[in-house]
Design a protein around this motif. Structure first.
Motif, PDB file in Angstrom:
ATOM      1  N   ALA A   9       0.880  -2.015  -0.181  1.00 27.37           N
ATOM      2  CA  ALA A   9       0.148  -0.016   0.261  1.00 27.37           C
ATOM      3  C   ALA A   9       0.948   1.287  -0.497  1.00 27.37           C
ATOM      4  CB  ALA A   9      -1.073  -0.242   0.782  1.00 27.37           C
ATOM      5  N   ASN A  10       1.929   1.102   0.474  1.00 29.19           N
ATOM      6  CA  ASN A  10       3.245   2.289   0.613  1.00 29.19           C
ATOM      7  C   ASN A  10       3.816   2.413  -1.332  1.00 29.19           C
ATOM      8  OD1 ASN A  10       2.251   2.718   3.197  1.00 29.19           O
ATOM      9  ND2 ASN A  10       3.202   1.425   3.771  1.00 29.19           N
ATOM     10  N   HIS A  11       3.442   2.004  -1.699  1.00 28.35           N
ATOM     11  CA  HIS A  11       4.372   1.505  -3.144  1.00 28.35           C
ATOM     12  C   HIS A  11       4.231   2.818  -3.811  1.00 28.35           C
ATOM     13  CE1 HIS A  11       5.624   0.100  -6.837  1.00 28.35           C
ATOM     14  NE2 HIS A  11       4.495   0.657  -7.482  1.00 28.35           N
ATOM     15  N   VAL A  12       5.488   3.696  -3.816  1.00 29.23           N
ATOM     16  CA  VAL A  12       4.570   4.605  -5.092  1.00 29.23           C
ATOM     17  C   VAL A  12       5.942   3.849  -6.055  1.00 29.23           C
ATOM     18  CG1 VAL A  12       5.979   7.279  -5.081  1.00 29.23           C
ATOM     19  CG2 VAL A  12       5.691   6.372  -2.621  1.00 29.23           C
ATOM     20  N   PRO A  13       5.118   4.252  -7.028  1.00 25.68           N
ATOM     21  CA  PRO A  13       5.684   3.887  -9.121  1.00 25.68           C
ATOM     22  C   PRO A  13       6.668   4.965  -9.717  1.00 25.68           C
ATOM     23  CG  PRO A  13       3.073   4.944  -8.808  1.00 25.68           C
ATOM     24  CD  PRO A  13       3.947   4.634  -7.718  1.00 25.68           C
ATOM     25  N   SER A  36      -7.076   0.198   2.440  1.00 22.43           N
ATOM     26  CA  SER A  36      -7.833  -0.684   2.857  1.00 22.43           C
ATOM     27  C   SER A  36      -8.602  -1.918   2.425  1.00 22.43           C
ATOM     28  CB  SER A  36      -9.614   0.355   2.435  1.00 22.43           C
ATOM     29  OG  SER A  36      -9.619   0.292   1.101  1.00 22.43           O
ATOM     30  N   GLN A  37      -7.760  -2.585   1.117  1.00 19.42           N
ATOM     31  CA  GLN A  37      -7.883  -3.685   0.633  1.00 19.42           C
ATOM     32  C   GLN A  37      -7.594  -4.608   2.876  1.00 19.42           C
ATOM     33  OE1 GLN A  37     -10.083  -3.942  -1.549  1.00 19.42           O
ATOM     34  NE2 GLN A  37      -9.522  -2.143  -1.523  1.00 19.42           N
ATOM     35  N   ARG A  38      -8.392  -5.943   2.753  1.00 19.24           N
ATOM     36  CA  ARG A  38      -8.308  -6.189   3.824  1.00 19.24           C
ATOM     37  C   ARG A  38      -6.314  -7.626   3.185  1.00 19.24           C
ATOM     38  NH1 ARG A  38     -12.518 -10.444   5.174  1.00 19.24           N
ATOM     39  NH2 ARG A  38     -11.469 -11.290   6.907  1.00 19.24           N
ATOM     40  N   GLN A  39      -5.810  -7.360   4.226  1.00 23.05           N
ATOM     41  CA  GLN A  39      -4.860  -7.896   3.823  1.00 23.05           C
ATOM     42  C   GLN A  39      -4.816  -9.536   4.373  1.00 23.05           C
ATOM     43  OE1 GLN A  39      -2.300  -6.170   3.646  1.00 23.05           O
ATOM     44  NE2 GLN A  39      -0.461  -8.714   4.205  1.00 23.05           N
ATOM     45  N   PHE A  40      -5.260 -10.524   4.454  1.00 28.04           N
ATOM     46  CA  PHE A  40      -5.578 -11.583   5.245  1.00 28.04           C
ATOM     47  C   PHE A  40      -7.508 -11.960   4.572  1.00 28.04           C
ATOM     48  CE2 PHE A  40      -2.260 -10.897   7.628  1.00 28.04           C
ATOM     49  CZ  PHE A  40      -0.824 -11.833   6.909  1.00 28.04           C
ATOM     50  N   GLU A  45       1.599  -7.602  -2.755  1.00 27.40           N
ATOM     51  CA  GLU A  45       1.713  -7.549  -4.355  1.00 27.40           C
ATOM     52  C   GLU A  45      -0.017  -6.855  -5.216  1.00 27.40           C
ATOM     53  OE1 GLU A  45       2.316 -11.654  -5.869  1.00 27.40           O
ATOM     54  OE2 GLU A  45       4.391 -11.149  -4.771  1.00 27.40           O
ATOM     55  N   ARG A  46      -0.630  -7.818  -4.474  1.00 30.80           N
ATOM     56  CA  ARG A  46      -1.998  -7.076  -4.728  1.00 30.80           C
ATOM     57  C   ARG A  46      -2.415  -5.470  -4.598  1.00 30.80           C
ATOM     58  NH1 ARG A  46      -4.463 -12.194  -2.800  1.00 30.80           N
ATOM     59  NH2 ARG A  46      -5.233 -10.627  -0.710  1.00 30.80           N
ATOM     60  N   ARG A  47      -2.362  -5.097  -3.806  1.00 34.86           N
ATOM     61  CA  ARG A  47      -1.629  -4.245  -3.031  1.00 34.86           C
ATOM     62  C   ARG A  47      -1.375  -3.150  -3.819  1.00 34.86           C
ATOM     63  NH1 ARG A  47      -1.874  -3.876   3.674  1.00 34.86           N
ATOM     64  NH2 ARG A  47      -4.192  -4.227   4.094  1.00 34.86           N
TER      65      ARG A  47
END
Length: 120
Positions: A22-26, A49-53, A101-103
């Protein structure tokens, strides 16, 4: 019990993975626009906000623990509990990596949807 140290280790591992992806800076193809920082923060918030598990990760943990227990019981030392812990932990880590990876993909796609030239 010799595995009582695993609970704090697992808790620390899960905490470290909490914002994974979620902290990815592209990387951008060109200079950032004036709206980039605001859009980046909004897209990172969406990813966070997406569920981790999810159910898929929980199922993988259960299957990993079951497989580990069977392999541990088949070992000469017969350590089914240790095998279950190791198998469940390995599956949980793999699920956390997948969720990260999804986040990261959410951040990239969100920024692309807002018109930014994101390349990775």
């Amino acid at each position: 019990m010799k595995f009582k140290f695993l609970a704090p280790v697992l808790a620390a591992l899960l905490a470290a993975c909490a914002d994974s992806g979620a902290n990815h800076v592209p990387i951008l193809d060109g200079p950032p626009t004036a709206a980039f920082q605001g859009d980046l923060a909004a897209c990172q918030g969406l990813a966070r906000s997406q569920r981790q598990f999810d159910h898929e990760t929980a199922g993988a943990v259960v299957l990993g623990a079951g497989a580990g227990a069977l392999l541990g019981a088949a070992d000469d030392h017969g350590d089914a509990a240790g095998g279950a812990i190791a198998g469940g932990l390995a599956a949980g880590v793999a699920g956390a990596v997948n969720a990260g990876e999804r986040r990261e993909a959410i951040v990239v796609e969100c920024l692309q949807g807002r018109g930014h030239r994101v390349v990775g």
